[in-house]
Design a protein around this motif. Structure first.
Motif: not given
Lengths: 325, 492, 675
Positions: A31, A35-36, A38-39, A43, A288, A290, B315-316, B319, B322-323
């Motif tokens: 990721n 990406d993170v 955006r999450l 999104v 979430q 990270f 979690l990865a 992501v 969702e993307t």
């Protein structure tokens, strides 16, 4: 022997580097920070500017491993890898999404975790060994048979049910101790009583059954026959000969878990509202966050590797065969 | 009804697994020395009773692995558009054979919670009471009637008890002939005809003296039928195990959870099995640098706490999903993709144990004389690993697969609770418990979701554990306690 | 006679998956004070079960179902368990076969002796320690004060067994049960331990119940002998009587199956068939199926144990005085084994061109230690050995465990790469061959192992086992050719072609060893390295395998490198002998040269330690001091000098060169350097 331990320490360090690389790959390659972001930002409606700002706030706007733009050694230090991963070796974990210092959180939260996990570990181990001893001593009788049946049934029940059942029975039905919460000092006792009891009972089934097989394996060995041929009573044979030999694999096997006690238990802590590292991790996963998860992975690995080292050392202490080699 | 078959990723793997197991059974049947330990398993009453229960779960799981999309009722199309109207439109929703079978209970949603076998909702709602004269009256708080549960009763207060008891008794009465029939078919399929015909055989069955523990098998079958048939009858008119927050039948949820549990319990070990077997044998047999590297690799993986590694990876995954919404046309496919990856990630965290065991065993085997004999013939190392090491560690692989199963089923519940388990839209024991536990604080408590998850899980895991125990005892030469009898068995 | 122990009609049964095993089916014997009573028999005859039944230490599946065991008139089988514990260790003590596993690994030697004293005597503290030191001294353990605080794994095999004996003697028992006390030990150590037992018996006057499979040990030790077969005693006699004239056909066969120099020319007697499973109900004599002298009565009626002459009991119809049959015994029992007139085994002078030629072979393993795992030393497993083997000849490599003989065998086959030296096979150097080139030569040299249970892959059918070598070495191309060859090989080793479809576990130990031999033969080797191929087998089965090996040598002109510690087998089978000590050959020559006129002090000691059937007393056992040193740190000069009874000052300085004594006899010893 010292050379052996020093070698294990060096090996442990190499493993830690491996762990560090794996987590780095997982959190920054699989990721990307984009990406993170955006999450986290949602999104659908995210703009490139918002992502850039999000990254800059957290220091994720640098190159991953090699900074072309920087000068000298900063080519390597001014990168995400160096700042986020290498820094972990100095226990510098940075800040969580809510802005708090992760290292500080860990240092305060590990004590409640330990307060729960340590009694569970000690009482649990004692109970499992006692139960296993009883079954092994009365092996091939109905005590053993039904003991094993009980163990299998107990280990077939999910840990969640022990917690839910315990909370329901003791706190709700009988109103004995609070359902959840935590306090410092001696007040903690009443909050810890139920989680400890639940943790101990939840682990007895599988533990006792496993130790029973270890005991039985020892009982079948030749030296036990020798001991009987000396005219020793079954109790002496069992406690002086069998127990001593069986305790070597049992204790050294248990040692690996000791450092991890600091990590606490994910589920029990969150159910019982104990502000330890377990509930911290769960909250981070659910939010979430990270940065926190990454730190916990690193801490967990350090503790596990420490456990491996302790196992090696405890072998040299407990087992004369290793001690004198 | 025209259908469009959908093969989800896990479905494909489940089919592959079934094919592998079938091939394995065929192979074992032809080899006497492979058959012998299974024959020992077949003589263990607890294992065979457990197998009956497991078979039921597996059938449910398999039915739930046949996925398809139903055709939508054709819209009235203009005549000119004939070609287009031949294309059938399919529902977005992916259903399984089990869904179809359970549609009588699945498609009767209530508004919200209702207790098992209830006729009225669990919570008071504001309803408009009707006066005696039929005029719309004032608003009152009352327990409303359920839309479907016990809807056939005129006066639930008066008729409910009799109706439920009658259905239950009818079910039990029906279970008896069904049991006799099933027993006869089962026994006849497994025993030579002339034995089945003899009185002595059935006498032995009655007294539990047959080699295959038929008595235990048949008793288990009877108990299962005695529970299942009345429940099936009752399910037609009631929600036997109640409904959950959104009014979905809990029995339906419990049955749907079975597939999730089975998939996690089996595929997880199987996806990583080739790696752990290959690496374990290589490390143990080749030694040296290869061994060092493999050991370093699995020690490193092992030192990351499993839950955290899973959490990080999931979690990865989240992501990624969702993307990339475009990759998953239906919700079922998205949930399935997540399930598959959960299996893989769980596999990555759990293969090291088996790998270590295999390495230790290969270390022992490589010193054996038949391996040296092969080396003296100049047989290549790969061939030695394949022909000499692999077949002699297979029992460890098998034991580990069956022993891991129950642990994984239990792990799924915890992971789903933590929030890194299956997709929240996927029905599983974990999601059931998770949803139900939020209602723990309610007065009076909503207990039925938890209770059914508990009972179904316990039945599945206990059966798996009992079966695994028997398999381990039969295959592991170390733990076998030959000819041991209960010391107090014969009043001595 | 004042019997110390009297066993009457003892019966012990075991539960097994195959049914009830009648492990002991009614044995009776008497044992007097100060007497050694030996029970001999092959594996599975129930001799160990007898010992365990006496002490009531049977495994959980076992149960004494009848009879009585009177110790000084008191029936042990009727004692309550608590009283029985007073007997164990105090009045009856026991030592076991495997000293390595019979001692508790995590308790010190002292603790393991002390608990006997604590249990059975009033000695405590200093007094107990003094007694323990006496005990260790009595069993000949040097430096007892230090040994008391050591753990069993720090002791060598011989010392461990001495500790076991010390434990057994601690409470001064009346009866010592010794279950194969020396089977796991080397022959020189065995001699020490047997001598120790004899001496202890003389001093303390205790009775010994000796359980063994080795007739040589019996001849050295026993006053009385009982032979067991299939759960019964079939013959009881005083030692002299028994060794002079064994009566039972089974006993006689056992003697005839023993290899040795006197049988060199001929085949060894074999007992056909196998011991019947003890789950069966016997109607007639248990040996009838395998007996050459059996007639109808033997199959119909079970014989009783009756006196054939004074105090010589035998369970055989041949000796039972029913009318008209009394003389049968003399007529039907065959004499010694036939001697092959045409055999070339006896002559030993000439040998052809060398098939295999080894020069200065060395195999060193590095010892790594410390932080960086640096090499701090070398284990010199094989340290410069040279010899030749010609086609059709057998060279025996003799030595005790740890002398490097197995490593040498593997190095010759290139299974372990030698560190130095040359291995020439038909003139081609093997040590430099790699990969394919080496594989092509592998068909020429094969090997046979010790353990027939570990040498066949349990998951492969016999056909696949036999085919493996042929496939790997691409010898017979088509499956049909392979199948035909397999049939020939199976027939050659005396197995049915039908065996191909079966798995190894369906065969007995001897049959498995035949399959292993067939596997090696299938690639038509010229040399076979036999690594102790018979040491895991019973005497009667060993005879079959030795006969087979000999016949194969005649038929195919095979050369054998025969690695063994069993001198009798060497005498029977080998042409030449090389004696190894600590990685080097100390003496070599023809069998006659080395075994008849041993020159090296080690060879002399080794040969003197081998128990023989001759009456003890005539021979003097040369007792060696201490045990085999570690090959990682061999003594300076001659490796043998610290243990050598004839060591001189200069032995410490230099390893002696080989000296030729005439013929092919060579010895590495300074005693002969001058002459």
């Amino acid at each position: 022997m010292y050379a052996y331990i020093v070698r294990r320490v060096i090996y442990a360090f190499f493993i830690l580097i491996g762990v560090n690389l794996i987590t780095f790959a997982l959190f920054f390659k699989v990721n990307t920070p984009d990406d993170v972001a955006r999450l986290q930002l949602g999104v659908k409606w995210v703009t490139p500017e918002a992502i850039a700002k999000w990254k800059a706030d957290r220091g994720y706007d640098k190159p991953l491993v090699y900074n072309e733009a920087a000068a000298g050694r900063h080519k390597f230090t001014d990168t995400i890898y160096f700042e986020k991963s290498v820094e972990m070796f100095r226990f510098n974990f940075g800040r969580a999404d809510d802005g708090r210092d992760i290292a500080y959180e860990i240092s305060t939260r590990m004590w409640p975790s330990l307060a729960l996990a340590l009694p569970v570990f000690l009482v649990g181990l004692a109970l499992q060994i006692t139960f296993a001893l009883m079954m092994a001593f009365f092996r091939a009788t109905y005590i053993d048979f039904w003991g094993v049946v009980l163990c299998v049934v107990m280990m077939s029940i999910s840990g969640l049910f022990y917690i839910i059942g315990g909370q329901y029975l003791i706190s709700k039905l009988w109103n004995l101790v609070p359902i959840s919460g935590y306090a410092t000092g001696f007040d903690a006792l009443k909050f810890l009583l139920l989680p400890v009891a639940v943790g101990v009972i939840g682990g007895v089934g599988s533990g006792a059954r496993w130790y029973r097989t270890i005991f039985l394996e020892e009982v079948g060995k030749d030296y036990v026959r020798t001991a009987r041929a000396k005219g020793l009573s079954e109790v002496v044979v069992f406690f002086r000969h069998v127990l001593r030999n069986a305790m070597i694999p049992i204790l050294t096997g248990a040692v690996v878990a000791i450092p991890l006690l600091f990590m606490g238990s994910l589920v029990a802590e969150s159910f019982f509202g104990i502000p330890g590292l377990g509930s911290y991790t769960i909250e981070a996963i659910q939010a979430q966050d990270f940065a926190v998860v990454r730190s916990m992975v690193f801490i967990g690995s350090v503790l596990y590797i420490l456990g491996l080292l302790l196992t090696d050392i405890s072998y040299t202490l407990v087992d004369p065969r290793v001690r004198f080699e | 009804m025209p259908i469009l078959p959908v093969i989800l990723w896990t479905d494909a793997l489940v089919y592959l697994l079934v094919a592998t197991v079938a091939g394995f059974v065929w192979y074992v049947r032809r080899h006497e020395h492979l058959r012998a330990p299974w024959w020992r398993v077949a003589q263990t009453p607890a294992a065979m009773s457990a197998l009956v229960v497991l078979t039921v779960f597996i059938l449910i799981g398999l039915l739930d692995s046949l996925h398809f999309r139903l055709a939508l009722p054709a819209a009235p199309a203009p005549q000119a558009d004939r070609a287009a109207s031949r294309d059938v439109a399919y529902a977005v929703e992916v259903k399984s054979a089990l869904d179809l079978l359970l549609s009588p209970i699945a498609d009767k949603p209530e508004r919200t919670y209702s207790a098992p076998l209830a006729t009225h909702a669990y919570a008071k709602e504001t309803v408009e009471s009707q006066d005696v004269d039929g005029k719309p009256g004032k608003q009152v708080r009352a327990y409303p009637r359920l839309r479907y549960g016990g809807a056939h009763l005129q006066d639930p207060q008066r008729d409910w008890r009799a109706d439920v008891l009658l259905s239950a008794f009818r079910g039990m009465a029906l279970a008896l002939p069904l049991w006799l029939l099933l027993s006869l078919v089962l026994v006849a399929a497994c025993t030579p005809a002339e034995r089945v015909a003899s009185r002595d055989f059935w006498h032995a069955v009655w007294r539990g003296k047959t080699v295959v523990p038929w008595r235990a098998i048949l008793i288990t079958l009877a108990l299962l039928l005695l529970v299942a048939v009345p429940m099936a009858l009752l399910a037609a008119r009631y929600h036997v195990l109640g409904t959950d927050k959104v009014g979905l039948d809990v029995l339906y949820q419990s049955l749907k959870s079975v597939r999730t549990a089975l998939v996690i319990g089996t595929l997880t070990t199987l996806v990583m099995l080739p790696f752990s077997v290959l690496l374990g044998i290589m490390a143990g047999y080749l030694r040296g640098l290869v061994d060092d590297l493999i050991q370093y690799f699995y020690t490193t993986l092992n030192s990351i706490p499993a839950v955290l590694l899973i959490a990080a990876a999931v979690l990865a995954l989240q992501v990624y999903i969702e993307t990339h919404p475009d990759l998953f046309p239906t919700a079922a496919q998205r949930a399935d993709f997540r399930l598959l990856w959960l299996c893989i990630i769980l596999g990555i965290t759990s293969w090291t144990g088996l790998c270590r065991l295999l390495r230790a065993e290969a270390l022992k085997l490589r010193e054996l004389e038949y391996v040296q004999a092969a080396q003296a013939f100049g047989v290549s190392e790969w061939r030695i690993m394949l022909r000499h090491i692999l077949p002699n560690v297979m029992h460890i692989v098998l034991i580990s697969v069956v022993m891991d199963f129950s642990g994984l089923v239990l792990a799924e519940a915890v992971l789903s609770y933590v929030g890194v388990g299956v997709d929240p839209s996927m029905i599983s024991f974990g999601t059931m418990i998770n949803a139900a536990r939020l209602e723990m604080g309610r007065e009076p408590m909503v207990w039925w979701s938890l209770a059914s998850a508990f009972v179904f899980m316990l039945a599945l895991v206990l059966a798996a554990n009992l079966f695994a125990d028997a398999v381990r005892d039969a295959f592991d030469p170390r733990v076998r306690v030959g000819g041991r009898k209960l010391r107090f068995a014969v009043g001595r | 006679m004042n019997a110390l122990l009297e066993i009457k009609d003892l019966k012990t049964w075991l539960d097994s998956s195959g049914g009830t095993v009648r492990a002991i089916d009614g044995i009776s014997l008497e044992l007097a004070r100060g007497e050694t009573f030996a029970i001999v028999g092959e594996s599975g005859c129930g001799k160990s079960m007898t010992a365990l039944s006496l002490l009531r230490l049977l495994p959980e599946a076992g149960q004494v179902v009848g009879g009585s065991v009177l110790l000084g008139g008191e029936d042990l089988l009727r004692l309550p368990e608590a009283a029985m514990r007073g007997v164990r260790g105090r009045r009856i003590a026991m030592i076991f076969q495997e000293p390595a596993t019979s001692l508790n690994p995590v308790l010190t030697v002292g603790m393991q002796i002390a608990e006997v004293l604590q249990r059975h005597t009033a000695l405590r503290g200093e007094a107990a320690r003094k007694r323990m030191l006496e005990l260790l001294d009595a069993v000949g353990i040097p430096d007892p004060g230090r040994r008391l605080d050591e753990y069993s794994f720090q002791l060598s095999g011989g010392l461990k067994q001495r500790v076991m004996i010390a434990v057994a003697l601690a409470a001064g028992p009346d009866l010592l049960i010794a279950d194969e006390p020396t089977t796991a030990l080397d022959v020189t150590i065995q001699a020490q331990v047997l001598e120790l037992l004899r001496e202890l018996q003389r001093r303390k006057g205790m009775a010994i119940l000796l359980i063994t499979h080795d007739l040589g040990v019996v001849a050295q030790m026993a006053h009385k002998v009982a032979v067991m077969y299939a759960g019964q005693i079939i013959e009881v006699a005083a030692r002299e009587q028994f060794f002079r004239a064994p009566l039972h056909p089974y006993s006689r066969k056992l003697f005839q199956a023993l290899p040795g120099s006197e049988r060199r020319g001929g085949d060894l007697a074999v007992i056909r068939g196998q011991v019947p499973p003890l789950t069966t109900e016997f109607r007639g004599c248990r040996f009838a199926e395998r007996c050459d002298s059996a007639w109808e009565r033997c199959h119909a009626e079970a014989p009783e144990l009756t006196a054939a002459s004074d105090a010589h009991l035998v369970r055989c119809h041949l000796y039972q005085q029913t009318e008209g049959e009394g003389k049968r015994a003399e007529q039907t029992l065959p004499g010694a084994a036939r001697v092959h007139a045409e055999s070339d085994i006896g002559d030993s002078s000439q040998s052809g061109a060398a098939l295999l030629s080894i020069r200065e072979l060395k195999v060193h393993f590095s010892i790594r230690k410390g932080l960086l795992k640096r090499t701090v030393g070398q284990v010199k497993a094989v340290d410069g050995m040279s010899f030749d083997i010609a086609s059709g000849r057998t060279l025996a490599l003799v030595g005790e465990s740890g002398c490097g003989k197995t490593t040498a065998g593997k190095a010759i086959l290139q299974l372990i790469r030698p560190s130095a030296g040359t291995v020439r096979f038909e003139g081609r150097e093997l040590t430099r061959l790699r990969g394919r080139a080496l594989r092509e030569r592998r068909a020429d040299f094969q090997l046979i192992f010790q353990d027939p249970y570990a040498s066949l892959n349990p998951r492969m059918r016999v056909a696949d086992i036999l085919a493996e070598g042929m496939k790997a070495l691409v010898l017979a191309d088509t499956p049909a050719q392979r199948a035909a060859r397999m049939d020939r090989m199976l027939a050659q080793v005396g197995l049915n072609a039908e065996a191909k479809r079966r798995y190894p576990h369906e065969f007995s130990g001897g049959q498995r060893q035949r399959i292993a031999i067939a596997r090696a033969l299938a690639v038509s080797p010229k040399l076979i390295v036999c690594d102790e191929p018979t040491s895991a087998l019973d005497v009667s089965v060993q005879a079959q395998i030795l006969n087979l090996l000999k016949q194969l040598q005649r038929d195919f002109g095979l050369a054998y490198l025969f690695i063994t510690h069993n001198i009798a087998v060497v005498e029977y089978l080998a042409h030449e002998v090389a004696v190894m000590y600590l990685g080097r050959i100390v003496e070599r020559g023809t069998v006659d040269e080395v075994l008849r006129t041993p020159r090296h002090p080690y060879t002399q000691a080794l040969l003197s330690a081998v128990p023989t059937l001759d009456q003890a007393g005539e021979r003097r056992i040369i007792r060696l001091k201490g045990e085999l040193p570690s090959p990682a740190n061999p003594p300076s000069g001659c490796h043998f000098h610290p243990r050598c009874p004839q060591a001189m000052a200069e032995c410490k300085l230099k390893y002696p060169d080989a000296v030729r004594l005439g013929g092919s006899h060579e010895v590495s010893c300074l005693l002969y350097a001058a002459s």
